[in-house]
Design a protein around this motif. Structure first.
Motif, PDB file in Angstrom:
ATOM      1  N   LYS A  61       1.005  -3.742  13.816  1.00 62.19           N
ATOM      2  CA  LYS A  61      -0.316  -3.100  13.751  1.00 62.19           C
ATOM      3  C   LYS A  61      -1.314  -3.737  14.722  1.00 62.19           C
ATOM      4  O   LYS A  61      -2.363  -3.172  14.977  1.00 62.19           O
ATOM      5  CB  LYS A  61      -0.848  -3.146  12.323  1.00 62.19           C
ATOM      6  N   GLU A  65      -1.795   1.531  17.105  1.00 55.77           N
ATOM      7  CA  GLU A  65      -2.834   2.128  16.263  1.00 55.77           C
ATOM      8  C   GLU A  65      -2.549   3.619  16.080  1.00 55.77           C
ATOM      9  O   GLU A  65      -2.394   4.351  17.057  1.00 55.77           O
ATOM     10  CB  GLU A  65      -4.200   1.959  16.937  1.00 55.77           C
ATOM     11  N   LYS A  79      -6.796   9.005   8.649  1.00 58.26           N
ATOM     12  CA  LYS A  79      -7.634   8.549   7.542  1.00 58.26           C
ATOM     13  C   LYS A  79      -6.883   7.444   6.822  1.00 58.26           C
ATOM     14  O   LYS A  79      -5.658   7.392   6.866  1.00 58.26           O
ATOM     15  CB  LYS A  79      -7.910   9.690   6.564  1.00 58.26           C
ATOM     16  N   GLU A  80      -7.603   6.572   6.174  1.00 59.51           N
ATOM     17  CA  GLU A  80      -6.959   5.505   5.412  1.00 59.51           C
ATOM     18  C   GLU A  80      -6.168   6.101   4.262  1.00 59.51           C
ATOM     19  O   GLU A  80      -6.644   6.978   3.553  1.00 59.51           O
ATOM     20  CB  GLU A  80      -8.010   4.530   4.869  1.00 59.51           C
ATOM     21  N   PRO A  84      -0.116   1.328   4.268  1.00 56.47           N
ATOM     22  CA  PRO A  84      -0.708   0.865   5.523  1.00 56.47           C
ATOM     23  C   PRO A  84       0.074   1.314   6.764  1.00 56.47           C
ATOM     24  O   PRO A  84      -0.419   1.219   7.873  1.00 56.47           O
ATOM     25  CB  PRO A  84      -0.699  -0.651   5.385  1.00 56.47           C
ATOM     26  N   ILE A  87       0.306   7.995   7.319  1.00 57.30           N
ATOM     27  CA  ILE A  87      -0.792   8.871   7.706  1.00 57.30           C
ATOM     28  C   ILE A  87      -0.625  10.171   6.925  1.00 57.30           C
ATOM     29  O   ILE A  87       0.495  10.566   6.618  1.00 57.30           O
ATOM     30  CB  ILE A  87      -0.793   9.102   9.241  1.00 57.30           C
TER      31      ILE A  87
END
Length: 144
Positions: A61, A65, A79-80, A84, A87
């Motif tokens: 990470k 990105e 979006k979060e 982690p 998406i």
């Protein structure tokens, strides 16, 4: 002569534009699981939507990105999400407007991930499967 120069100039401009959205031959990010779910409307007059989820195997990470993804004529911005390395996003099931600038020709089960590696934009294509949700299964009269 004048037309050939004009034609070559236009050809050059279009080839530059298409290179902006060149798909990677090998993906830096490996897909662990990719699926979509059709979500029925909340009200009778509403329209259905499609929620797409992409979960990737772990990646660095610090250098990679996630930006967003292209699916069925739409671009969904990152979006979060709980994962982690994932998406997620939603699009209307029936897209009435067609974006002429959509840069990829995709099958209904394909997505293109937009991501950056060391601040350089890259694009990778993945296939997703339809996941049947409980909302898709009709209820019998005995279940009511």
């Amino acid at each position: 002569m004048k037309y050939s120069i004009l034609f070559m100039s236009l050809l050059f401009l279009f080839s530059c534009k298409s290179q902006d959205f060149k798909l990677e031959k090998t993906n830096d990010i490996k897909l662990d699981e990719g699926f979509y779910v059709i979500i029925p409307p909340a009200i009778a007059e509403g329209s259905s939507s499609i929620k797409v989820t992409l979960n990737f195997k772990e990646f660095d990470k610090a250098t990679i990105e996630l930006v967003g993804f292209y699916f069925r004529g739409n671009f969904i911005v990152m979006k979060e999400v709980a994962n982690p390395y994932g998406i997620q996003g939603s699009v209307p099931e029936k897209n009435s407007t067609i974006d002429e600038s959509f840069p990829f020709e995709l099958e209904p089960f394909e997505v293109v991930l937009s991501y950056k590696v060391d601040n350089k934009m890259k694009y990778a294509k993945y296939k997703v499967k339809r996941k049947i949700s409980l909302d898709d299964v009709p209820m019998s009269k005995s279940n009511h």
